[in-house]
Design an enzyme around this catalytic site. Structure first.
Site, mmCIF file in Angstrom:
data_model
loop_
_atom_site.group_PDB
_atom_site.id
_atom_site.type_symbol
_atom_site.label_atom_id
_atom_site.label_comp_id
_atom_site.label_asym_id
_atom_site.label_seq_id
_atom_site.Cartn_x
_atom_site.Cartn_y
_atom_site.Cartn_z
ATOM 1 C CE LYS A 194 14.263 -8.337 -0.132
ATOM 2 N NZ LYS A 194 12.804 -8.298 0.082
ATOM 3 N NE ARG A 235 6.677 -10.022 6.664
ATOM 4 C CZ ARG A 235 7.466 -10.169 5.611
ATOM 5 N NH1 ARG A 235 7.239 -11.129 4.759
ATOM 6 N NH2 ARG A 235 8.475 -9.359 5.405
ATOM 7 C CG HIS A 257 2.797 -8.162 -0.589
ATOM 8 N ND1 HIS A 257 3.395 -9.165 -1.290
ATOM 9 C CD2 HIS A 257 3.799 -7.531 0.088
ATOM 10 C CE1 HIS A 257 4.698 -9.160 -1.062
ATOM 11 N NE2 HIS A 257 4.976 -8.190 -0.220
#
Ligand code: ADP
Length: 167
Positions: free
Chosen positions: A48, A97, A24
């Site tokens: 989450k 990613r 990050h």
């Protein structure tokens, strides 16, 4: 150049940062280097289970990167696109990613653009050394007693151990 083309971009990087990782941090600094200033928005992700409270996540981010020039850290209230509108942010930054990020990110980007057509969503490729770093994978490693020192700042590693291993 038209006035619209000259308009300064305000970039918002929204994420849950549960907790912030070197991956990050890398995206935040690279986005700041492009835009001059980046707002780091700490979101509450309803889908989450959170390990760290919003205050804890903000505190870690501030300690890790809060003193860097051109970086502002704040909590996101409500929907990210509404928050972007409040801040006049016209760019949302997200990191990519693996290809496995793509489907989720693409769907979310399309929905966000539908909700707020003024906002442009820009993806920055993860640096190769952080390609496989995610907060959830690091939490798994820590809970099995594995060091994650190479992937997070020292204070975050300590907080993770305290939270997940109780020492
Ligand atoms: P969220 O719960 O919002 O998905 P994450 O903290 O998991 O929050 O990720 C937020 C954003 O940060 C995503 O765009 C993700 O691709 C990016 N990101 C997370 N880890 C990395 C990394 N190691 N390198 C580059 N980008 C990353």
């Amino acid at each position: 150049m038209s006035a619209a083309r000259k308009q300064k971009s305000i970039a918002l990087f929204p994420a849950s940062f549960d907790p912030v990782t070197n991956g990050h941090r890398d995206i935040i600094v690279r986005a700041r280097n492009v835009f001059g200033e980046v707002i780091v928005g700490v979101a509450t992700n309803v889908g989450k289970d959170e390990t760290f409270s919003l205050d804890e996540r903000l505190e870690m981010l501030r300690s890790v990167i809060g003193n860097e020039p051109g970086i502002r850290i704040t909590a996101i209230n409500g929907l990210t696109v509404d928050f972007a509108r409040e801040l006049d942010a016209n760019v949302l930054i997200r990191g990519l990613r693996m290809m496995s990020d793509f489907e989720y990110e693409f769907e979310m980007a399309l929905m966000n653009r539908h909700l707020n057509p003024q906002v442009e969503i820009l993806f920055m490729m993860a640096s190769h050394e952080y390609m496989y770093v995610s907060s959830s994978r690091l939490k798994e490693l820590v809970s099995f007693g594995t060091s994650v020192d190479e992937f997070v700042p020292k204070m975050v590693a300590e907080r993770l151990t305290r939270k997940l291993c109780g020492d």
